[in-house]
Enzyme design. Structure first.
Site, PDB file in Angstrom:
ATOM      1  N   GLU A 116      50.240  29.994  44.286  1.00  0.00           N
ATOM      2  CA  GLU A 116      50.361  30.005  42.820  1.00  0.00           C
ATOM      3  C   GLU A 116      51.669  30.644  42.348  1.00  0.00           C
ATOM      4  O   GLU A 116      51.799  31.029  41.185  1.00  0.00           O
ATOM      5  CB  GLU A 116      49.163  30.718  42.171  1.00  0.00           C
ATOM      6  N   HIS A 139      45.936  36.878  38.893  1.00  0.00           N
ATOM      7  CA  HIS A 139      45.028  35.720  38.917  1.00  0.00           C
ATOM      8  C   HIS A 139      43.853  36.051  39.828  1.00  0.00           C
ATOM      9  O   HIS A 139      44.045  36.559  40.932  1.00  0.00           O
ATOM     10  CB  HIS A 139      45.750  34.471  39.429  1.00  0.00           C
ATOM     11  N   HIS A 141      39.153  35.286  40.403  1.00  0.00           N
ATOM     12  CA  HIS A 141      38.001  34.398  40.198  1.00  0.00           C
ATOM     13  C   HIS A 141      36.738  35.196  39.843  1.00  0.00           C
ATOM     14  O   HIS A 141      35.761  35.157  40.588  1.00  0.00           O
ATOM     15  CB  HIS A 141      37.735  33.591  41.480  1.00  0.00           C
ATOM     16  N   GLU A 169      34.351  46.721  21.797  1.00  0.00           N
ATOM     17  CA  GLU A 169      35.739  46.940  22.202  1.00  0.00           C
ATOM     18  C   GLU A 169      36.488  45.673  22.630  1.00  0.00           C
ATOM     19  O   GLU A 169      37.696  45.725  22.848  1.00  0.00           O
ATOM     20  CB  GLU A 169      35.791  47.964  23.345  1.00  0.00           C
ATOM     21  N   HIS A 210      37.538  27.634  37.595  1.00  0.00           N
ATOM     22  CA  HIS A 210      38.399  28.192  38.641  1.00  0.00           C
ATOM     23  C   HIS A 210      38.516  29.715  38.542  1.00  0.00           C
ATOM     24  O   HIS A 210      38.223  30.420  39.500  1.00  0.00           O
ATOM     25  CB  HIS A 210      39.798  27.539  38.594  1.00  0.00           C
TER      26      HIS A 210
HETATM   27  O1  2HA Z   1      43.574  30.890  46.953  1.00  0.00           O
HETATM   28  O2  2HA Z   1      43.317  31.686  43.983  1.00  0.00           O
HETATM   29  O3  2HA Z   1      44.285  29.511  42.896  1.00  0.00           O
HETATM   30  C1  2HA Z   1      44.402  31.429  46.022  1.00  0.00           C
HETATM   31  C2  2HA Z   1      43.987  30.979  44.692  1.00  0.00           C
HETATM   32  C3  2HA Z   1      44.419  29.656  44.263  1.00  0.00           C
HETATM   33 ZN    ZN Z   2      42.590  30.773  42.212  1.00  0.00          ZN
END
Ligand code: 2HA
Ligand code: ZN
Length: 269
Positions: A116, A139, A141, A169, A210
């Site tokens: 990414e 980033h 998940h 909040e 995602h």
């Molecule tokens: O595996 O999170 O978006 C890495 C990630 C891809």
């Molecule tokens: Zn990811």
């Protein structure tokens, strides 16, 4: 030269990634993190004239020429960063022509930046234009944000409004709201450009089905932002299928905005 393994930014990077792993935000090699570093600080730990190798990339990085980032490695697990940062992360400088990264430290098993990397760098470019103190792109998940993208409308205002209603909040932490990308293939320049565009108006961009992108001026701020959105999403999922007896009303959100002197997203309240 000071020992880079004892550098505060390396230690903090390890602690943040370990916390993200333990919260369940970064299974296996899921998630990626990049931190813009100050050249003067890095020069206390690394000889900036010594490039280990060049790593090409395929987007236009000219606007970041000379900038130095600490970035998680592709295929690497957040769980392992703190124990072995030199294998699982790298410190790279963007080349003068913006077409490759100069590896200054790390990726010592022959690795390279996260898949990414385009999204991260494009996000840094846009956020630096808006906020000179910007430093971090995160980033990951998180379960509840992810789950919410299956059952809630993906209209950005509606999604944000629900999150604001879940914890008093919320609106204080993200008055700019959250933006959303519908499902897209990840890892390429296209999703990078779309994410950077979304990050012009909010510091959070949800990737439907995602995960999420969060940005901030330091690791703590980006972490706290994602943490608050994730908590609000968790509360929502707990009550989504129950009859609501009361909620935080729009008028009450306005009172919070007034008393905290928030710059709420234009037209959203
Ligand atoms: O595996 O999170 O978006 C890495 C990630 C891809
Ligand atoms: Zn990811």
């Amino acid at each position: 030269m000071k020992n880079i393994l004892e550098a505060p930014f390396v230690l903090e990077f390890g602690k943040i990634t370990a916390n993200m792993y333990r919260l369940g935000w970064d299974e296996r090699n899921g998630g990626n993190l990049s931190l813009l570093l100050d050249e003067e600080v890095v020069s206390k730990y690394l000889d900036l004239n010594k490039v280990i190798r060049n790593i090409p990339f395929s987007f236009d990085g000219k606007e970041l020429a000379g900038r130095i980032f600490m970035v998680t490695g592709t295929g690497k697990y957040f769980r392992n960063v703190a124990d072995d940062p030199e294998r699982n992360t790298g410190i790279v400088r963007i080349s003068e022509d913006g077409t490759y990264a100069e590896l200054l430290w790390g990726y010592n098993d022959g690795g390279k930046m996260t898949m990414e990397f385009p999204s991260h760098m494009m996000a840094h470019i846009e956020r630096l234009k808006i906020d000179s103190e910007h430093r971090v792109v995160m980033h990951c998940h998180p379960n509840n944000i992810l789950a919410m993208t299956f059952v809630h409308s993906l209209d950005e205002r509606e999604f944000t409004y629900t999150l604001w209603q879940m914890i008093t909040e919320s609106i204080v932490v993200f008055p700019d709201g959250v933006n959303i990308l519908p499902w897209m293939m990840c890892g390429n320049n296209e999703i990078g450009a779309a994410t950077a565009e979304k990050l012009k108006t909010a510091r959070v961009c949800v990737w439907a089905q995602h995960g999420v992108y969060g940005v901030g001026k330091d690791l703590d701020e980006a972490f706290g932002l994602v943490e608050t959105v994730e908590k609000a999403a968790e509360v929502y999922l707990k009550i989504a299928n129950m009859p609501w007896k009361q909620t935080i009303t729009e008028d009450q959100l306005r009172i919070v905005a007034r008393d905290f002197k928030l710059k709420v997203r234009e037209g959203w309240l």
